[in-house]
Design a protein around this motif. Structure first.
Motif, PDB file in Angstrom:
ATOM      1  N   GLY A 299      -0.820   4.980   0.094  1.00  0.00           N
ATOM      2  CA  GLY A 299      -2.079   4.629  -0.542  1.00  0.00           C
ATOM      3  C   GLY A 299      -1.907   4.433  -2.038  1.00  0.00           C
ATOM      4  O   GLY A 299      -2.535   5.139  -2.831  1.00  0.00           O
TER       5      GLY A 299
ATOM      6  N   ALA B 156      -0.366   7.270  -6.236  1.00  0.00           N
ATOM      7  CA  ALA B 156      -0.694   7.160  -4.810  1.00  0.00           C
ATOM      8  C   ALA B 156      -1.670   8.247  -4.398  1.00  0.00           C
ATOM      9  O   ALA B 156      -1.750   9.306  -5.022  1.00  0.00           O
ATOM     10  CB  ALA B 156       0.579   7.271  -3.974  1.00  0.00           C
ATOM     11  N   GLU B 157      -2.389   7.975  -3.302  1.00  0.00           N
ATOM     12  CA  GLU B 157      -3.294   8.982  -2.755  1.00  0.00           C
ATOM     13  C   GLU B 157      -2.512  10.193  -2.259  1.00  0.00           C
ATOM     14  O   GLU B 157      -2.963  11.328  -2.402  1.00  0.00           O
ATOM     15  CB  GLU B 157      -4.111   8.371  -1.612  1.00  0.00           C
ATOM     16  N   ARG B 158      -1.327   9.944  -1.649  1.00  0.00           N
ATOM     17  CA  ARG B 158      -0.462  11.029  -1.178  1.00  0.00           C
ATOM     18  C   ARG B 158       0.984  10.680  -1.480  1.00  0.00           C
ATOM     19  O   ARG B 158       1.379   9.525  -1.451  1.00  0.00           O
ATOM     20  CB  ARG B 158      -0.603  11.203   0.348  1.00  0.00           C
TER      21      ARG B 158
ATOM     22  N   ASP C 256      -0.113  10.325  -9.583  1.00  0.00           N
ATOM     23  CA  ASP C 256      -1.373   9.590  -9.656  1.00  0.00           C
ATOM     24  C   ASP C 256      -1.218   8.164  -9.142  1.00  0.00           C
ATOM     25  O   ASP C 256      -2.209   7.461  -8.957  1.00  0.00           O
ATOM     26  CB  ASP C 256      -1.896   9.557 -11.096  1.00  0.00           C
TER      27      ASP C 256
ATOM     28  N   LYS D 230       0.823  -1.203   0.000  1.00  0.00           N
ATOM     29  CA  LYS D 230       0.000   0.000   0.000  1.00  0.00           C
ATOM     30  C   LYS D 230       0.864   1.263   0.000  1.00  0.00           C
ATOM     31  O   LYS D 230       0.351   2.368  -0.076  1.00  0.00           O
ATOM     32  CB  LYS D 230      -0.922   0.015   1.223  1.00  0.00           C
ATOM     33  N   SER D 231       2.182   1.074   0.123  1.00  0.00           N
ATOM     34  CA  SER D 231       3.095   2.211   0.108  1.00  0.00           C
ATOM     35  C   SER D 231       4.361   1.821  -0.634  1.00  0.00           C
ATOM     36  O   SER D 231       4.610   0.641  -0.907  1.00  0.00           O
ATOM     37  CB  SER D 231       3.429   2.667   1.532  1.00  0.00           C
TER      38      SER D 231
ATOM     39  N   THR E 231      -2.388   3.490  -5.713  1.00  0.00           N
ATOM     40  CA  THR E 231      -3.651   3.339  -6.430  1.00  0.00           C
ATOM     41  C   THR E 231      -3.702   2.083  -7.283  1.00  0.00           C
ATOM     42  O   THR E 231      -4.766   1.691  -7.730  1.00  0.00           O
ATOM     43  CB  THR E 231      -3.917   4.579  -7.310  1.00  0.00           C
TER      44      THR E 231
ATOM     45  N   ARG F   3       3.888  15.102  -6.244  1.00  0.00           N
ATOM     46  CA  ARG F   3       2.593  14.453  -6.434  1.00  0.00           C
ATOM     47  C   ARG F   3       2.707  13.401  -7.530  1.00  0.00           C
ATOM     48  O   ARG F   3       3.580  13.466  -8.392  1.00  0.00           O
ATOM     49  CB  ARG F   3       1.498  15.471  -6.733  1.00  0.00           C
TER      50      ARG F   3
END
Length: 157
Positions: free
Chosen positions: A112, A66-68, A64, A40-41, A114, A62
């Motif tokens: 997070g 990952a969420e952050r 796309d 997840k990371s 994606t 930033r």
């Protein structure tokens, strides 16, 4: 199978060699690692070069993928336990110098994810600098890399 692995390794090497540059800032030797297909990371490592005559600061990133995406480092607490923490004020890259984002040191942390990241994939990342603005980089996912870049800033020659 061996030929396919060799081709993937050669493609990753070709992607990692060129430096990406914009407005005096450059990135070289970038790669992303994750612990496995269900992770997840993940983390990104690279050397950021400042070819400008003024100091600059990496203030955000930033993607796309990952969420952050946060700028992290490792610190040691009073009990000797290493912890990852966000660097909220960014990373200074002095004029004419470079800074290594490396395993065990400063790095970009994907939180997070994606989608799963597999060896040989590429991740688009936007680095945001205080003075230079945005720099788009494509970073290869390399799950086999064994080297450990310098854990402190290194200086250009």
């Amino acid at each position: 199978m061996l030929i396919a692995r060799t081709l993937v390794a050669a493609a990753l090497a070709a992607l990692a060699v060129p430096a990406v540059a914009h407005d005096g800032m450059a990135v070289r030797d970038a790669y992303v690692r994750v612990s496995g297909p269900s992770a997840k990371s993940g983390a990104a490592f690279m050397v950021i070069e400042n070819h400008r005559a003024i100091d600059d600061r990496l203030i955000a990133a930033r993607s796309d993928a990952a969420e952050r995406l946060e700028i992290h480092t490792h610190t040691q607490d009073d009990a000797g336990v290493m912890r990852m923490v966000e660097i909220e004020d960014g990373i200074l890259i002095p004029a004419g110098e470079e800074h290594a984002l490396s395993r065990g040191g400063d790095h970009l942390m994907f939180l997070g994810l994606t989608a799963p990241l597999d060896h040989g994939d590429a991740v688009s990342v936007t680095l945001i600098f205080e003075q230079s603005g945005e720099l788009e980089v494509e970073i290869p996912v390399d799950l086999e890399r064994q080297d450990m870049p310098a854990q402190r800033p290194v200086h250009s020659h």
